[in-house]
Scaffold this motif. Structure first.
Motif, PDB file in Angstrom:
ATOM      1  N   ASP A 108     -31.352 134.068 -45.427  1.00 58.72           N
ATOM      2  CA  ASP A 108     -30.904 135.330 -44.854  1.00 58.72           C
ATOM      3  C   ASP A 108     -29.404 135.282 -44.616  1.00 58.72           C
ATOM      4  OD1 ASP A 108     -32.101 137.930 -43.476  1.00 58.72           O
ATOM      5  OD2 ASP A 108     -30.455 137.208 -42.214  1.00 58.72           O
ATOM      6  N   ALA A 109     -28.763 136.434 -44.740  1.00 58.18           N
ATOM      7  CA  ALA A 109     -27.309 136.501 -44.560  1.00 58.18           C
ATOM      8  C   ALA A 109     -26.881 136.037 -43.171  1.00 58.18           C
ATOM      9  CB  ALA A 109     -26.812 137.922 -44.818  1.00 58.18           C
ATOM     10  N   SER A 110     -27.780 136.153 -42.192  1.00 59.57           N
ATOM     11  CA  SER A 110     -27.445 135.750 -40.825  1.00 59.57           C
ATOM     12  C   SER A 110     -27.643 134.262 -40.561  1.00 59.57           C
ATOM     13  CB  SER A 110     -28.284 136.552 -39.822  1.00 59.57           C
ATOM     14  OG  SER A 110     -29.658 136.246 -39.975  1.00 59.57           O
ATOM     15  N   ALA A 111     -28.197 133.532 -41.521  1.00 61.26           N
ATOM     16  CA  ALA A 111     -28.436 132.097 -41.334  1.00 61.26           C
ATOM     17  C   ALA A 111     -27.109 131.343 -41.231  1.00 61.26           C
ATOM     18  CB  ALA A 111     -29.256 131.551 -42.490  1.00 61.26           C
ATOM     19  N   THR A 112     -27.050 130.370 -40.340  1.00 59.38           N
ATOM     20  CA  THR A 112     -25.843 129.556 -40.230  1.00 59.38           C
ATOM     21  C   THR A 112     -25.800 128.538 -41.369  1.00 59.38           C
ATOM     22  OG1 THR A 112     -26.867 127.847 -38.848  1.00 59.38           O
ATOM     23  CG2 THR A 112     -25.910 129.766 -37.722  1.00 59.38           C
ATOM     24  N   LEU A 113     -24.611 128.000 -41.591  1.00 53.21           N
ATOM     25  CA  LEU A 113     -24.492 126.966 -42.623  1.00 53.21           C
ATOM     26  C   LEU A 113     -25.299 125.732 -42.245  1.00 53.21           C
ATOM     27  CD1 LEU A 113     -20.754 127.203 -43.742  1.00 53.21           C
ATOM     28  CD2 LEU A 113     -22.743 128.597 -44.368  1.00 53.21           C
ATOM     29  N   GLU A 114     -25.445 125.482 -40.958  1.00 54.06           N
ATOM     30  CA  GLU A 114     -26.288 124.383 -40.498  1.00 54.06           C
ATOM     31  C   GLU A 114     -27.734 124.600 -40.941  1.00 54.06           C
ATOM     32  OE1 GLU A 114     -25.977 121.944 -36.465  1.00 54.06           O
ATOM     33  OE2 GLU A 114     -27.032 123.839 -36.147  1.00 54.06           O
ATOM     34  N   ASP A 115     -28.202 125.854 -40.856  1.00 50.53           N
ATOM     35  CA  ASP A 115     -29.557 126.178 -41.329  1.00 50.53           C
ATOM     36  C   ASP A 115     -29.691 125.895 -42.824  1.00 50.53           C
ATOM     37  OD1 ASP A 115     -30.223 127.115 -38.781  1.00 50.53           O
ATOM     38  OD2 ASP A 115     -29.655 129.183 -39.255  1.00 50.53           O
ATOM     39  N   LEU A 116     -28.655 126.249 -43.593  1.00 49.00           N
ATOM     40  CA  LEU A 116     -28.712 126.049 -45.040  1.00 49.00           C
ATOM     41  C   LEU A 116     -28.692 124.571 -45.412  1.00 49.00           C
ATOM     42  CD1 LEU A 116     -28.170 129.098 -44.949  1.00 49.00           C
ATOM     43  CD2 LEU A 116     -26.642 128.805 -46.888  1.00 49.00           C
ATOM     44  N   ILE A 117     -27.905 123.799 -44.691  1.00 49.67           N
ATOM     45  CA  ILE A 117     -27.857 122.355 -44.955  1.00 49.67           C
ATOM     46  C   ILE A 117     -29.225 121.736 -44.734  1.00 49.67           C
ATOM     47  CG2 ILE A 117     -26.891 120.170 -44.126  1.00 49.67           C
ATOM     48  CD1 ILE A 117     -24.295 121.761 -43.520  1.00 49.67           C
ATOM     49  N   ALA A 118     -29.895 122.161 -43.658  1.00 54.83           N
ATOM     50  CA  ALA A 118     -31.237 121.645 -43.385  1.00 54.83           C
ATOM     51  C   ALA A 118     -32.222 122.097 -44.460  1.00 54.83           C
ATOM     52  CB  ALA A 118     -31.701 122.116 -42.010  1.00 54.83           C
ATOM     53  N   ALA A 119     -32.100 123.367 -44.883  1.00 57.05           N
ATOM     54  CA  ALA A 119     -33.029 123.899 -45.875  1.00 57.05           C
ATOM     55  C   ALA A 119     -32.853 123.260 -47.251  1.00 57.05           C
ATOM     56  CB  ALA A 119     -32.854 125.414 -45.987  1.00 57.05           C
ATOM     57  N   SER A 120     -31.645 122.787 -47.548  1.00 59.52           N
ATOM     58  CA  SER A 120     -31.389 122.171 -48.855  1.00 59.52           C
ATOM     59  C   SER A 120     -31.949 120.764 -48.956  1.00 59.52           C
ATOM     60  CB  SER A 120     -29.890 122.137 -49.127  1.00 59.52           C
ATOM     61  OG  SER A 120     -29.266 121.158 -48.288  1.00 59.52           O
ATOM     62  N   ASP A 121     -32.285 120.191 -47.796  1.00 60.87           N
ATOM     63  CA  ASP A 121     -32.846 118.834 -47.745  1.00 60.87           C
ATOM     64  C   ASP A 121     -31.934 117.812 -48.432  1.00 60.87           C
ATOM     65  OD1 ASP A 121     -34.810 117.071 -46.869  1.00 60.87           O
ATOM     66  OD2 ASP A 121     -35.947 117.193 -48.741  1.00 60.87           O
ATOM     67  N   GLY A 122     -30.626 118.039 -48.272  1.00 62.11           N
ATOM     68  CA  GLY A 122     -29.657 117.082 -48.813  1.00 62.11           C
ATOM     69  C   GLY A 122     -29.353 117.233 -50.288  1.00 62.11           C
ATOM     70  N   ASN A 123     -29.932 118.216 -50.949  1.00 64.55           N
ATOM     71  CA  ASN A 123     -29.706 118.419 -52.376  1.00 64.55           C
ATOM     72  C   ASN A 123     -28.474 119.295 -52.571  1.00 64.55           C
ATOM     73  OD1 ASN A 123     -29.743 118.946 -55.089  1.00 64.55           O
ATOM     74  ND2 ASN A 123     -31.879 119.625 -55.162  1.00 64.55           N
ATOM     75  N   THR A 124     -27.403 118.712 -53.037  1.00 67.41           N
ATOM     76  CA  THR A 124     -26.143 119.452 -53.202  1.00 67.41           C
ATOM     77  C   THR A 124     -26.156 120.377 -54.417  1.00 67.41           C
ATOM     78  OG1 THR A 124     -25.197 117.590 -54.428  1.00 67.41           O
ATOM     79  CG2 THR A 124     -24.781 117.667 -52.056  1.00 67.41           C
TER      80      THR A 124
END
Length: 351
Positions: free
Chosen positions: A295-311
Motif C-alpha cells: 500500500d502507498a501508506s506502508a513505511t519503508l520499514e514495512d517493505l523491508i520486512a515484507a521483502s524478507d531480505g530479498n533485494t
C-alpha cells in the motif's frame, strides 16, 4: 481549490518600546541578532505566510526561540502583530473588536495548553464543560455533553475527580475534552504533549489522530519534536529565528530539504519508519511479472520486512485498490540515505 481555514499574510512581530519605528529595518533585511544589538528590539516573527487547510493538522515546529509559540498566539490575538493579516474563515480577525474576539475565542477556537491550565477548584466534569458553563447553559445541558467527551478521551467515570487527583496524562485528556466540548472548528495546541512521559505522549498522539479521523477539525499543533511533527502533520511549517525556513507535506520535506538547517534537523531521523512507499515510488511503471504488493501508506520499514531480505523484489504500489506505481528494493535502500549528506557534513563542520 478549497479556501484556507486560516491564512496568515505578511505577518511581523517586533517586541520593544517602538516596534513600528524599526519595522522598516526588518523589512529591509535586518536580522534578529542585529535588531536586538543595534536597536534594543526583539524580532519575534519575520514575514510569515502560511495557509492552513480546513480539516487538516498543521504542525509548526522549531527550536526554542524560533517563534512558534508567538505565532500560534497571533491566531487568537493573545498577541497583537506589528504588521500583517490573520484571516480566519474569510475574515481578518485583526479588525475584530473586544466583543468579537471574545466570541471567536469561545465559539470558533479552543486551546490546549502544555501545562493543562485546569481549574483546581472545579471537578473534571466541570473543567470539561468550561465553555458551556461560561455560555450560561444549565447543568442539564452541559453535563451530558461534557460526559460524552470525557468518555471519548478515555476518562469514563472520572468526572467527579479533581485535577490534582489525576496523572499528567489524564489531566491533558481533560484539556482535550474541554476543547472538544466547546465544539469549535479550530483547535490550537501549544506544546500540548511536551510535559508528558514518552509512552503517555505516544498514547496522546494516537488519541489525537483517532479523534481527527472522526471530527476533521482544523488543528494547529506546536512542537519542537521532529518525530511528533512527522507523525501528526498534514502540513509542516518549520521556523527558525522567526522565519519560515520550509513548509509543505512532511514526506516532501524529508525528500527535498531546501536549507542546511532543515538538512541538519532531519539528518538523524529513522527514515525507514517515516518515509512511505507512495513518496519514493516510481509512478506508473511496468507491473508485468510482479507479485509483491504494498500500500502507498506502508513505511519503508514495512517493505523491508515484507521483502524478507530479498533485494531483487519490486513492489506494485497500490492506493484504494488501484495500482499507482512500482518500487524496487534497490530504490528503498537508496531512499534510506539522506539527500545532500555532504552538505550536512559541511554545515556541521562550519558551525
Amino acid at each position: 481549490m478549497t479556501e484556507p481555514k486560516i491564512s496568515i499574510r505578511n505577518l511581523y512581530k517586533v517586541f520593544g518600546p517602538r516596534p513600528q519605528d524599526v519595522l522598516s529595518k526588518v523589512k529591509d533585511g535586518m536580522g534578529k541578532t542585529e535588531l536586538l544589538k543595534d536597536h534594543g528590539h526583539a524580532l519575534g516573527l519575520n514575514n510569515i505566510n502560511v495557509d492552513m487547510a480546513p480539516g487538516e493538522i498543521t504542525v509548526i515546529m522549531g527550536l526554542s526561540g524560533s517563534g512558534k509559540s508567538t505565532l500560534i498566539r497571533h491566531l487568537n490575538r493573545l498577541i497583537e502583530p506589528t504588521s500583517g493579516e490573520v484571516i480566519v474563515s474569510g475574515e481578518d480577525i485583526l479588525t475584530y473588536n473586544a466583543a468579537q474576539l471574545r466570541d471567536m475565542r469561545r465559539k470558533c477556537m479552543s486551546m490546549v495548553f502544555q501545562k493543562f491550565a485546569l481549574l483546581p477548584h472545579r471537578t473534571v466534569l466541570e473543567n470539561a464543560a468550561t465553555a458551556l458553563i461560561i455560555d450560561g447553559l444549565p447543568q442539564a445541558e452541559w453535563e451530558p455533553e461534557a460526559t460524552r467527551w470525557l468518555e471519548r478521551v478515555g476518562l469514563s467515570g472520572q468526572g467527579g475527580q479533581y485535577p490534582h487527583q489525576l496523572s499528567g496524562g489524564m489531566q491533558q485528556r481533560v484539556g482535550i475534552a474541554r476543547a472538544l466540548t466547546s465544539n469549535s472548528d479550530i483547535m490550537l495546541m501549544d506544546e500540548a504533549f511536551s510535559a508528558l512521559d514518552p509512552l503517555i505522549r505516544t498514547d496522546m498522539q494516537d488519541l489525537l489522530l483517532e479523534l481527527q479521523k472522526e471530527l476533521n477539525k482544523t488543528i494547529v499543533f506546536i512542537t519542537h519534536d521532529l518525530d511528533e511533527a512527522l507523525k501528526l502533520a498534514d502540513h509542516l511549517v518549520i521556523l527558525k529565528d522567526g522565519q519560515v525556513i520550509q513548509q509543505g507535506e512532511p514526506q516532501h520535506i524529508l525528500i527535498n530539504p531546501n536549507d542546511p538547517y532543515i538538512m541538519d534537523f532531519i539528518a538523524d531521523i529513522n527514515r525507514a519508519r517515516v518515509l512511505r512507499a507512495g513518496t519514493v515510488m516510481t509512478k506508473g511503471g511496468d507491473t508485468t511479472g510482479l507479485s509483491h504488493e504494498a500500500d502507498a501508506s506502508a513505511t519503508l520499514e514495512d517493505l523491508i520486512a515484507a521483502s524478507d531480505g530479498n533485494t531483487n523484489v519490486t513492489f506494485i504500489v497500490t492506493s484504494h485498490g488501484e495500482n499507482v506505481g512500482t518500487l524496487s528494493m534497490t530504490d528503498v535502500v537508496k531512499s534510506l540515505v539522506p539527500a545532500h549528506t555532504e552538505v550536512v557534513a559541511d554545515f556541521r563542520t562550519s558551525r
